[in-house]
Design a protein around this motif. Structure first.
Motif, mmCIF file in Angstrom:
data_model
loop_
_atom_site.group_PDB
_atom_site.id
_atom_site.type_symbol
_atom_site.label_atom_id
_atom_site.label_comp_id
_atom_site.label_asym_id
_atom_site.label_seq_id
_atom_site.Cartn_x
_atom_site.Cartn_y
_atom_site.Cartn_z
ATOM 1 N N TYR A 8 0.851 -1.184 0.000
ATOM 2 C CA TYR A 8 0.000 0.000 0.000
ATOM 3 C C TYR A 8 0.889 1.237 0.000
ATOM 4 O O TYR A 8 1.467 1.583 1.039
ATOM 5 C CB TYR A 8 -0.919 -0.006 1.222
ATOM 6 C CG TYR A 8 -1.867 -1.185 1.217
ATOM 7 C CD1 TYR A 8 -3.126 -1.086 0.637
ATOM 8 C CD2 TYR A 8 -1.481 -2.410 1.758
ATOM 9 C CE1 TYR A 8 -3.990 -2.163 0.618
ATOM 10 C CE2 TYR A 8 -2.340 -3.503 1.738
ATOM 11 C CZ TYR A 8 -3.584 -3.373 1.159
ATOM 12 O OH TYR A 8 -4.440 -4.459 1.138
ATOM 13 N N MET A 83 -11.416 -8.202 -1.886
ATOM 14 C CA MET A 83 -11.245 -6.852 -2.431
ATOM 15 C C MET A 83 -12.326 -5.904 -1.912
ATOM 16 O O MET A 83 -12.050 -4.722 -1.681
ATOM 17 C CB MET A 83 -11.235 -6.880 -3.959
ATOM 18 C CG MET A 83 -10.078 -7.699 -4.548
ATOM 19 S SD MET A 83 -8.446 -7.212 -3.958
ATOM 20 C CE MET A 83 -8.263 -5.652 -4.795
ATOM 21 N N LEU A 86 -11.455 -4.023 1.361
ATOM 22 C CA LEU A 86 -10.457 -2.955 1.366
ATOM 23 C C LEU A 86 -11.048 -1.620 1.803
ATOM 24 O O LEU A 86 -10.404 -0.864 2.531
ATOM 25 C CB LEU A 86 -9.798 -2.799 -0.009
ATOM 26 C CG LEU A 86 -8.516 -3.585 -0.242
ATOM 27 C CD1 LEU A 86 -8.760 -5.074 -0.219
ATOM 28 C CD2 LEU A 86 -7.873 -3.180 -1.542
ATOM 29 N N THR A 90 -8.892 1.168 4.048
ATOM 30 C CA THR A 90 -8.011 2.046 3.281
ATOM 31 C C THR A 90 -8.712 2.633 2.059
ATOM 32 O O THR A 90 -9.698 2.083 1.567
ATOM 33 C CB THR A 90 -6.737 1.293 2.827
ATOM 34 O OG1 THR A 90 -5.800 2.224 2.285
ATOM 35 C CG2 THR A 90 -7.046 0.222 1.800
ATOM 36 N N ASN A 91 -8.150 3.742 1.586
ATOM 37 C CA ASN A 91 -8.572 4.307 0.300
ATOM 38 C C ASN A 91 -7.432 4.194 -0.711
ATOM 39 O O ASN A 91 -7.467 4.821 -1.757
ATOM 40 C CB ASN A 91 -9.019 5.769 0.470
ATOM 41 C CG ASN A 91 -7.886 6.680 0.922
ATOM 42 O OD1 ASN A 91 -6.788 6.240 1.244
ATOM 43 N ND2 ASN A 91 -8.162 7.978 0.961
ATOM 44 N N GLN A 93 -5.093 2.121 -3.383
ATOM 45 C CA GLN A 93 -5.096 0.982 -4.306
ATOM 46 C C GLN A 93 -3.798 0.200 -4.108
ATOM 47 O O GLN A 93 -2.723 0.734 -4.315
ATOM 48 C CB GLN A 93 -5.200 1.472 -5.759
ATOM 49 C CG GLN A 93 -5.211 0.365 -6.776
ATOM 50 C CD GLN A 93 -6.451 -0.515 -6.680
ATOM 51 O OE1 GLN A 93 -7.546 -0.038 -6.442
ATOM 52 N NE2 GLN A 93 -6.269 -1.806 -6.862
ATOM 53 N N GLN A 95 -0.625 -2.367 -4.576
ATOM 54 C CA GLN A 95 0.218 -2.936 -5.632
ATOM 55 C C GLN A 95 0.525 -4.371 -5.219
ATOM 56 O O GLN A 95 0.796 -4.631 -4.050
ATOM 57 C CB GLN A 95 1.497 -2.138 -5.793
ATOM 58 C CG GLN A 95 1.273 -0.716 -6.235
ATOM 59 C CD GLN A 95 2.576 0.058 -6.336
ATOM 60 O OE1 GLN A 95 3.666 -0.480 -6.190
ATOM 61 N NE2 GLN A 95 2.471 1.354 -6.560
#
Length: 103
Positions: A8, A83, A86, A90-91, A93, A95
């Motif tokens: 993140y 997914m 999430l 968190t906001n 995206q 990796q």
């Protein structure tokens, strides 16, 4: 053995609830992936390499599996559920990188 790293990136407007991540999200992932998930480690970024430098990533999860196929077979059926969670912590995206463990 392979390692799936979910990273993140740190950003000015990024939010991340480490408590929720460690106590709710990761146990959910472990339950859904079952025996295919061999090990998991969570990192919380505290600094970059140079003095005073911010970390590149606010958090990272490192999950170990026997093979890419084992990961894909375990994750695929539960991808939507994992997914969707999430948004609860968190906001950012994430990796994702899959690596072969050499040592």
């Amino acid at each position: 053995m392979i390692k799936v790293s979910v990273m993140y990136p740190k950003s000015l407007d990024g939010t991340f609830d480490m408590n929720y991540y460690c106590k709710t999200h990761i146990p959910l992932v472990g339950e859904l992936l079952g025996g295919a998930l061999k090990n998991v480690a969570i990192d919380s970024g505290i600094a970059g390499g140079a003095p005073g430098e911010e970390p590149a990533f606010i958090a990272m999860a490192h999950m170990t599996f026997d093979s890419v196929e084992n990961f894909q077979e375990a994750f695929g059926p539960h991808a939507e559920t994992i997914m969707a969670d999430l948004a609860n912590f968190t906001n950012i995206q994430p990796q994702i990188q899959i690596s072969e463990i050499k040592l």
